[in-house]
Motif scaffolding. Sequence first.
Motif, PDB file in Angstrom:
ATOM      1  N   SER A 170       1.035  -1.008   0.147  1.00 51.18           N
ATOM      2  CA  SER A 170       0.158   0.128  -0.431  1.00 51.18           C
ATOM      3  C   SER A 170       0.800   1.272   0.465  1.00 51.18           C
ATOM      4  O   SER A 170       1.573   1.358   0.810  1.00 51.18           O
ATOM      5  N   VAL A 171       0.669   2.581  -0.752  1.00 55.27           N
ATOM      6  CA  VAL A 171       1.140   3.170  -0.896  1.00 55.27           C
ATOM      7  C   VAL A 171       0.525   4.427  -0.539  1.00 55.27           C
ATOM      8  O   VAL A 171      -0.528   5.091  -1.250  1.00 55.27           O
ATOM      9  N   ALA A 172       0.751   5.741   0.402  1.00 61.56           N
ATOM     10  CA  ALA A 172       0.570   6.706   0.962  1.00 61.56           C
ATOM     11  C   ALA A 172       0.757   7.801  -0.239  1.00 61.56           C
ATOM     12  O   ALA A 172       2.313   7.991   0.366  1.00 61.56           O
ATOM     13  N   LEU A 173       0.390   8.835  -0.496  1.00 62.41           N
ATOM     14  CA  LEU A 173       0.813  10.314  -1.070  1.00 62.41           C
ATOM     15  C   LEU A 173       0.090  11.417  -0.815  1.00 62.41           C
ATOM     16  O   LEU A 173      -0.662  11.258  -0.732  1.00 62.41           O
ATOM     17  N   PRO A 174       0.825  12.013   0.878  1.00 67.61           N
ATOM     18  CA  PRO A 174       0.554  13.389   1.468  1.00 67.61           C
ATOM     19  C   PRO A 174      -0.017  14.104   0.655  1.00 67.61           C
ATOM     20  O   PRO A 174       0.596  14.176  -0.960  1.00 67.61           O
ATOM     21  N   PHE A 175      -0.514  14.730   0.671  1.00 67.79           N
ATOM     22  CA  PHE A 175      -1.599  15.726   0.014  1.00 67.79           C
ATOM     23  C   PHE A 175      -1.091  17.056  -0.421  1.00 67.79           C
ATOM     24  O   PHE A 175      -0.476  17.678  -1.370  1.00 67.79           O
ATOM     25  N   ASP A 176       0.561  17.397   0.728  1.00 63.62           N
ATOM     26  CA  ASP A 176       1.010  18.971   0.644  1.00 63.62           C
ATOM     27  C   ASP A 176       2.714  17.775   1.436  1.00 63.62           C
ATOM     28  O   ASP A 176       3.726  19.019   1.329  1.00 63.62           O
ATOM     29  N   SER A 177       2.746  16.741   0.411  1.00 60.70           N
ATOM     30  CA  SER A 177       4.405  16.145   0.475  1.00 60.70           C
ATOM     31  C   SER A 177       5.134  15.597  -0.578  1.00 60.70           C
ATOM     32  O   SER A 177       4.000  15.163  -1.300  1.00 60.70           O
ATOM     33  N   ARG A 178       6.058  15.733  -1.266  1.00 55.15           N
ATOM     34  CA  ARG A 178       7.304  15.100  -1.993  1.00 55.15           C
ATOM     35  C   ARG A 178       7.241  13.079  -1.457  1.00 55.15           C
ATOM     36  O   ARG A 178       7.507  12.579  -1.993  1.00 55.15           O
ATOM     37  N   LEU A 179       6.829  13.538   0.290  1.00 58.86           N
ATOM     38  CA  LEU A 179       7.552  11.806   0.257  1.00 58.86           C
ATOM     39  C   LEU A 179       6.541  10.963   0.452  1.00 58.86           C
ATOM     40  O   LEU A 179       5.425  11.108   0.353  1.00 58.86           O
ATOM     41  N   VAL A 180       6.495  10.248  -0.363  1.00 55.82           N
ATOM     42  CA  VAL A 180       6.267   8.816  -0.436  1.00 55.82           C
ATOM     43  C   VAL A 180       5.985   7.732   0.465  1.00 55.82           C
ATOM     44  O   VAL A 180       7.349   6.956   0.731  1.00 55.82           O
ATOM     45  N   SER A 181       4.881   7.098   1.297  1.00 61.67           N
ATOM     46  CA  SER A 181       5.283   6.245   2.542  1.00 61.67           C
ATOM     47  C   SER A 181       4.993   4.895   1.278  1.00 61.67           C
ATOM     48  O   SER A 181       3.343   4.671   1.040  1.00 61.67           O
ATOM     49  N   ILE A 182       5.702   4.127   1.521  1.00 64.47           N
ATOM     50  CA  ILE A 182       5.529   2.614   0.757  1.00 64.47           C
ATOM     51  C   ILE A 182       5.603   1.454   1.955  1.00 64.47           C
ATOM     52  O   ILE A 182       6.715   1.062   2.744  1.00 64.47           O
ATOM     53  N   ASN A 183       3.763   0.920   2.311  1.00 67.94           N
ATOM     54  CA  ASN A 183       4.073   0.319   3.307  1.00 67.94           C
ATOM     55  C   ASN A 183       3.931  -0.703   2.441  1.00 67.94           C
ATOM     56  O   ASN A 183       3.191  -1.592   1.701  1.00 67.94           O
ATOM     57  N   PHE A 184       3.967  -2.277   3.759  1.00 72.70           N
ATOM     58  CA  PHE A 184       4.186  -3.400   3.322  1.00 72.70           C
ATOM     59  C   PHE A 184       3.461  -4.286   4.154  1.00 72.70           C
ATOM     60  O   PHE A 184       3.844  -4.531   5.652  1.00 72.70           O
ATOM     61  N   LYS A 185       2.908  -4.885   4.447  1.00 73.49           N
ATOM     62  CA  LYS A 185       2.053  -5.597   5.661  1.00 73.49           C
ATOM     63  C   LYS A 185       1.695  -7.151   4.958  1.00 73.49           C
ATOM     64  O   LYS A 185       1.879  -7.683   3.889  1.00 73.49           O
ATOM     65  N   SER A 186       2.614  -8.018   6.116  1.00 73.19           N
ATOM     66  CA  SER A 186       2.631  -9.224   6.442  1.00 73.19           C
ATOM     67  C   SER A 186       2.288  -9.352   7.864  1.00 73.19           C
ATOM     68  O   SER A 186       2.826  -9.281   8.863  1.00 73.19           O
ATOM     69  N   GLY A 187       2.313 -11.381   7.771  1.00 78.61           N
ATOM     70  CA  GLY A 187       2.085 -11.517   9.068  1.00 78.61           C
ATOM     71  C   GLY A 187       4.131 -12.312   9.965  1.00 78.61           C
ATOM     72  O   GLY A 187       4.134 -12.403  10.880  1.00 78.61           O
ATOM     73  N   ASP A 188       4.631 -12.047   9.519  1.00 81.56           N
ATOM     74  CA  ASP A 188       6.208 -11.845   9.943  1.00 81.56           C
ATOM     75  C   ASP A 188       6.194 -10.240  10.123  1.00 81.56           C
ATOM     76  O   ASP A 188       6.968  -9.892   8.746  1.00 81.56           O
ATOM     77  N   PRO A 189       7.011  -9.260  11.088  1.00 82.25           N
ATOM     78  CA  PRO A 189       7.335  -8.487  10.110  1.00 82.25           C
ATOM     79  C   PRO A 189       8.744  -8.329   9.623  1.00 82.25           C
ATOM     80  O   PRO A 189       9.352  -7.297   9.478  1.00 82.25           O
ATOM     81  N   ALA A 190      10.029  -9.280   9.893  1.00 81.26           N
ATOM     82  CA  ALA A 190      11.312  -8.997   9.360  1.00 81.26           C
ATOM     83  C   ALA A 190      10.632  -9.684   7.936  1.00 81.26           C
ATOM     84  O   ALA A 190      11.421  -8.379   7.329  1.00 81.26           O
ATOM     85  N   ILE A 191      10.173  -9.841   6.788  1.00 83.15           N
ATOM     86  CA  ILE A 191       9.980 -10.232   6.093  1.00 83.15           C
ATOM     87  C   ILE A 191       9.004  -8.379   5.081  1.00 83.15           C
ATOM     88  O   ILE A 191       9.016  -8.099   4.562  1.00 83.15           O
ATOM     89  N   ALA A 192       8.358  -8.025   6.199  1.00 78.38           N
ATOM     90  CA  ALA A 192       7.795  -6.896   6.175  1.00 78.38           C
ATOM     91  C   ALA A 192       8.217  -6.011   5.825  1.00 78.38           C
ATOM     92  O   ALA A 192       8.283  -4.731   4.798  1.00 78.38           O
ATOM     93  N   ALA A 193       9.087  -5.874   6.680  1.00 74.90           N
ATOM     94  CA  ALA A 193      10.199  -4.539   6.476  1.00 74.90           C
ATOM     95  C   ALA A 193      11.253  -5.015   5.735  1.00 74.90           C
ATOM     96  O   ALA A 193      11.606  -4.266   4.557  1.00 74.90           O
ATOM     97  N   GLU A 194      11.716  -6.132   5.155  1.00 74.92           N
ATOM     98  CA  GLU A 194      12.399  -6.161   3.882  1.00 74.92           C
ATOM     99  C   GLU A 194      12.058  -6.300   2.610  1.00 74.92           C
ATOM    100  O   GLU A 194      12.422  -5.776   1.740  1.00 74.92           O
ATOM    101  N   MET A 195      10.583  -6.727   2.277  1.00 71.97           N
ATOM    102  CA  MET A 195       9.798  -6.446   1.221  1.00 71.97           C
ATOM    103  C   MET A 195       9.532  -4.248   1.240  1.00 71.97           C
ATOM    104  O   MET A 195       9.421  -4.195  -0.187  1.00 71.97           O
ATOM    105  N   SER A 196       9.632  -3.892   2.371  1.00 76.10           N
ATOM    106  CA  SER A 196       9.454  -2.486   2.004  1.00 76.10           C
ATOM    107  C   SER A 196      10.571  -1.696   1.839  1.00 76.10           C
ATOM    108  O   SER A 196      10.354  -1.496   0.279  1.00 76.10           O
ATOM    109  N   ASN A 197      11.913  -2.501   2.093  1.00 81.72           N
ATOM    110  CA  ASN A 197      12.852  -1.390   1.952  1.00 81.72           C
ATOM    111  C   ASN A 197      13.254  -2.160   0.096  1.00 81.72           C
ATOM    112  O   ASN A 197      13.514  -1.286  -0.930  1.00 81.72           O
ATOM    113  N   SER A 198      12.798  -3.403  -0.213  1.00 87.42           N
ATOM    114  CA  SER A 198      13.159  -4.122  -1.610  1.00 87.42           C
ATOM    115  C   SER A 198      12.288  -3.093  -2.667  1.00 87.42           C
ATOM    116  O   SER A 198      12.656  -2.811  -3.620  1.00 87.42           O
TER     117      SER A 198
END
Length: 737
Positions: A170-198
Amino acid sequence: MAHPDAPAKRPVTGMGTDAASDDVFMDIDLRRIGAAIRRNLIGVMAVLVISLAVGVLVTLLMRPQYIATSQVLIEQQADTIIEGADTQAYVPAQETERFLQTQVDVIESYSLAERVVESENLADREDFFEAQGTELPQLDTAEGLANAGEAGLARLRRETAIALVMDGLSVALPFDSRLVSINFKSGDPAIAAEMSNSISQNFIEANLARKFDSSAYAREFLAQQLEDARNKLEQSEKDLNAFSRAAGLIRVPGQGQNADQETTLSVTTETLQQLNMAASQATAERIMAENSWRSVASQPISSIPQVLSNPAYTSLVRERAVVEARLAEEKARHLDGHPNVQALQAQADRIDAQIQDVGQSIKNSIRLAYESTRDRENQIQSQVGLVRDSALDEQDRGVQYNVLKRVAETDRALYNTLLTRFNELNATAGATSNNVSMVDTAQVPRQPSSPNLVLNMAVALLSGLFLAAGFVFLREQFDDVLRTPEDVERKLGIPLLGLIPMIQGNVPAEDLEDPKSPVSEAYQSLVTNLRYSSGEGIPRTLTVTSAQAGEGKTTSAGKLALEFAELGRKTLLIDADLRRPTLHRKLDNRRQEGFTTVLAGEKTVEEVVVPSGHPNLSYMTALPMPPDPAALLGGTRLDDLIAGLLTKYDSVVFDAPPMLGLSDAPTLAAHTDAILVVIDAHSGHRGAVKSALRRLEMVNANVIGAILTKFNPKNVSGEYSYYGSDYYQYEHADDDQ
């Protein structure tokens, strides 16, 4: 006691209309809703408890999910081959939003998910599939697919992994910013961080690859353009040198930032240029100052923005507000002549004067600034006029020079731009510069994002409220208890002649005997309604019955007989319930024979009638209980008995047994002038009463109306919730005084 000639009272069913309207909001009867909730409170509480329990159970059974977030910065730059003076072209706001949304779509695209799956080898990682809540496809899973086998299994795993990446992203684009948040949801916290960074890293690399591919064409194009620009610049420089030598103008090389530019040695021209620039600047400053002064010249001090933004002014305004608040408090406690009031008033006046002084000073400063810029503009304009004449002579000689100079400068600027751009492309062709950069890498989340107990409980509670509302609605729709006069008239189609409230006292007999109690007043109103229920007035023979036992039939019959007697009518109350008689219990002789012996022909009316102790009222019991009441009532003696009674009494009230599927009450009803049906407001069901009315209709009984007994205004809504006011209590208190 109601007098026979007294005017008819307003029916009880009409009370409280104006009061009830105050509890209606947007055509919603709030009291009716409240009464319905009170009647179904146990069910409502059960639904809420079950909903909350389900919410807790679902929360406990849900698998924890973790969300890791990385952030990338997306800068927009013009992907042009030939740049102007600015490194980045102006882009309208709507185009900027479109560009950023396009980048978000790229992040969520199938191609980027495919790139992530390939870079992380997710198609063969069992831990990734397990973290996403699915199983790694095996060879038997691929059977039946096109190109089954190892190739089909590999394609199935790859497509499944791509789908899992897109589902968890899931991607979050704020209305007044150029910073895009890339979120990844997973049952394993390590997998979630790895996939978001990848995903972030692959997006950056993919964007860089596109820029590198586009730069190859740019370098080839610029090389050709650079060669043409060099030839043009060489020729324009030769033409400019030849004209300068012929015109006698000296070319002076530029200094500082203008080192690559040359000018002619002309003090007059340079002076005029400087004066023109100064005049333009002075005019702009004068216009701004004049606009500022004109916008505030006629405005009060309190409306001038410069005054309102001044710290000293705002501080004085706040201080005045505090003093005025204290002054208002003192005035609330003291008169205007009190020392404290006068002191605070003087302080407020002093602050007002200071506010005026500060505001006036700021306003004067704006006027002085305008006058200063105006004088400076006039001085510079006068100097420009003096120098202009001298410069005109030099311009005649410099016209051709300027033309040639502009050509040379244009060629030089074009050449420098192309050369700079060509060098940049050569230098950055293999570099990692990018308009997308990583800002924050995703960290392994410590706490799961779901399940959220508070949120789940809130959803469960909200769902429970909706279910409880539906439960109450359905219960009320299928509930056929006749609680209100509207229920009686709407569901049964017969008029309601009396509304008898529930007796609140511990001794019901006292309330019935008290002529000013709410119950007695209700029966008096019932008698009044009976007087006008037909053209003949009060029926001479009246049968009081009900659909089932315990609805107040006997009490109503006795009270009506008493009210008839108090109207001066000679009245006889007959206990016609031959199966469960009750009237004999009120007599001293509890074995007093009555209705049964007269119907059997064993005794005469005079032998069984006993006085009640009230003027004009007599009793006839139902004793002894016969073995076959239906046969006794169905004989020929009933008509003769009623005819004989009407020669001695003005009114005869039969306390008939309840219907209950028996024939006693319909038999009595067929031989009397009018039938009054008693309905319990707590247990009187529409079906039972409708069945009783149908049986009475079959014998052509004259049902003149119904009585709603044991009426509790707290269980209903609308106008009837105000029934039974404390009017008589107020009257008694007034009499005591």
